[in-house]
Design an enzyme around this catalytic site. Structure first.
Site, PDB file in Angstrom:
ATOM      1  N   HIS A   1       0.786   7.401  -2.109  1.00 35.35           N
ATOM      2  CA  HIS A   1      -0.273   8.405  -2.275  1.00 35.35           C
ATOM      3  C   HIS A   1       0.022   9.646  -1.465  1.00 35.35           C
ATOM      4  O   HIS A   1       0.851   9.635  -0.562  1.00 35.35           O
ATOM      5  CB  HIS A   1      -1.645   7.821  -1.908  1.00 35.35           C
ATOM      6  CG  HIS A   1      -1.842   7.600  -0.445  1.00 35.35           C
ATOM      7  ND1 HIS A   1      -1.530   6.424   0.170  1.00 35.35           N
ATOM      8  CD2 HIS A   1      -2.330   8.411   0.529  1.00 35.35           C
ATOM      9  CE1 HIS A   1      -1.810   6.505   1.467  1.00 35.35           C
ATOM     10  NE2 HIS A   1      -2.298   7.703   1.719  1.00 35.35           N
TER      11      HIS A   1
ATOM     12  N   HIS B   1      -8.014  15.842   4.264  1.00 32.62           N
ATOM     13  CA  HIS B   1      -8.163  14.457   4.743  1.00 32.62           C
ATOM     14  C   HIS B   1      -8.453  14.436   6.246  1.00 32.62           C
ATOM     15  O   HIS B   1      -9.062  13.491   6.744  1.00 32.62           O
ATOM     16  CB  HIS B   1      -6.876  13.693   4.441  1.00 32.62           C
ATOM     17  CG  HIS B   1      -6.817  12.281   4.929  1.00 32.62           C
ATOM     18  ND1 HIS B   1      -7.865  11.394   4.801  1.00 32.62           N
ATOM     19  CD2 HIS B   1      -5.809  11.593   5.538  1.00 32.62           C
ATOM     20  CE1 HIS B   1      -7.508  10.221   5.312  1.00 32.62           C
ATOM     21  NE2 HIS B   1      -6.289  10.321   5.782  1.00 32.62           N
TER      22      HIS B   1
HETATM   23 MN    MN Z   1      -3.539   8.621   3.422  1.00 37.27          MN
END
Ligand code: MN
Length: 256
Positions: free
Chosen positions: A73, A79
């Site tokens: 990913h 994030h």
């Molecule tokens: Mn990650």
């Protein structure tokens, strides 16, 4: 001959090879497990919608359930708290997802010490031998960890003190954040080491790289088949609107 024709000719003649760097995505695909009190993401599961039955006599299809950060990913800048104003996965320009693969091989060091952390000296040695990191490169940390990917326990390598997997020192993460790379590509479950919570700052690869609007690409396979330089990596996460990451297919274009 145009560059596109040259590529297609190379593929047809076998002078150019496509290597799949992606781990198969299944309920058995290892996912990161944070200790309490932190919440965890879910592994992949498929929910059958129809399977050539009354719910769909001529078609089969499933709903997919999983987290954004499952299997191979991409980590988008949003994030991490340092990258909150950066790209979400849908806004990353595609040109930033394709770049030269620059492989730093620390397989021998990791075989000796699973907690091995890359330091700036390793990057400086690489630059001295192979030249400056090119603009938009994927810095590939070759650790050999991909060989554990079918064994969740060996892959996580957890004991009473937590997970023991390789990663970057804070200084190496800062060094790369200031370099022209597009991101860091790893074989492990995430771009930080298993023990990275105890570093300063905690999770320095996330902190510095995502904070510099760069990316992480994780849980890669077949990294042993990449040359040190001369390959190209294409990462293709789903453009989840506002997403902090996405399962991705990753390929390398390699001279055979
Ligand atoms: Mn990650």
């Amino acid at each position: 001959m145009s560059v596109i024709s040259a590529l297609l000719t190379g593929l047809a003649t076998g002078e150019v090879e496509i290597i799949d760097l992606t781990a198969p995505l299944s309920p058995d695909t290892p996912v990161l497990e944070l200790p309490a009190p932190f919440a965890n993401t879910i592994p992949l599961s498929l929910e059958v919608v129809s399977d050539f039955d009354d719910d769909g006599p001529a078609w089969g299809w499933n709903n997919i359930h999983t987290g954004e950060h499952t299997g191979t990913h991409l980590d988008a800048p949003v994030h991490w708290i340092t990258g909150r104003d950066g790209y979400s996965v849908d806004t990353i320009p595609p040109s930033r997802l394709i770049g030269p693969a620059i492989v730093v091989d620390v397989t021998a060091e990791v075989a000796e010490n699973p907690d091995f952390l890359l330091e700036p000296v390793h990057l400086e040695k690489h630059v001295a031998e192979h030249g400056p990191l090119p603009d938009g490169a994927w810095l590939v940390l070759r650790t050999g960890w991909g060989r554990y990917s079918k064994d969740a326990a060996a892959f996580a390598n957890v004991d009473e003190t937590g997970s023991h997997t390789p990663g970057l020192t804070p200084a190496a993460a800062e060094w790369l954040a200031a370099s022209p790379v597009t991101g860091v590509a790893v074989e492990t479950v995430g771009i930080d080491a298993g023990q990275a919570a105890s570093l300063e700052p905690p999770f320095p690869a996330h902190y510095h790289l995502l904070g510099a609007n760069k990316f992480g690409l994780t849980q890669l396979q077949n990294i042993d088949r990449l040359p040190t330089t001369g390959a190209v990596i294409i990462a293709s996460p789903l453009p989840i609107v506002g997403g902090t990451g996405s399962p991705a297919r990753a390929f390398a274009i390699v001279p055979a």
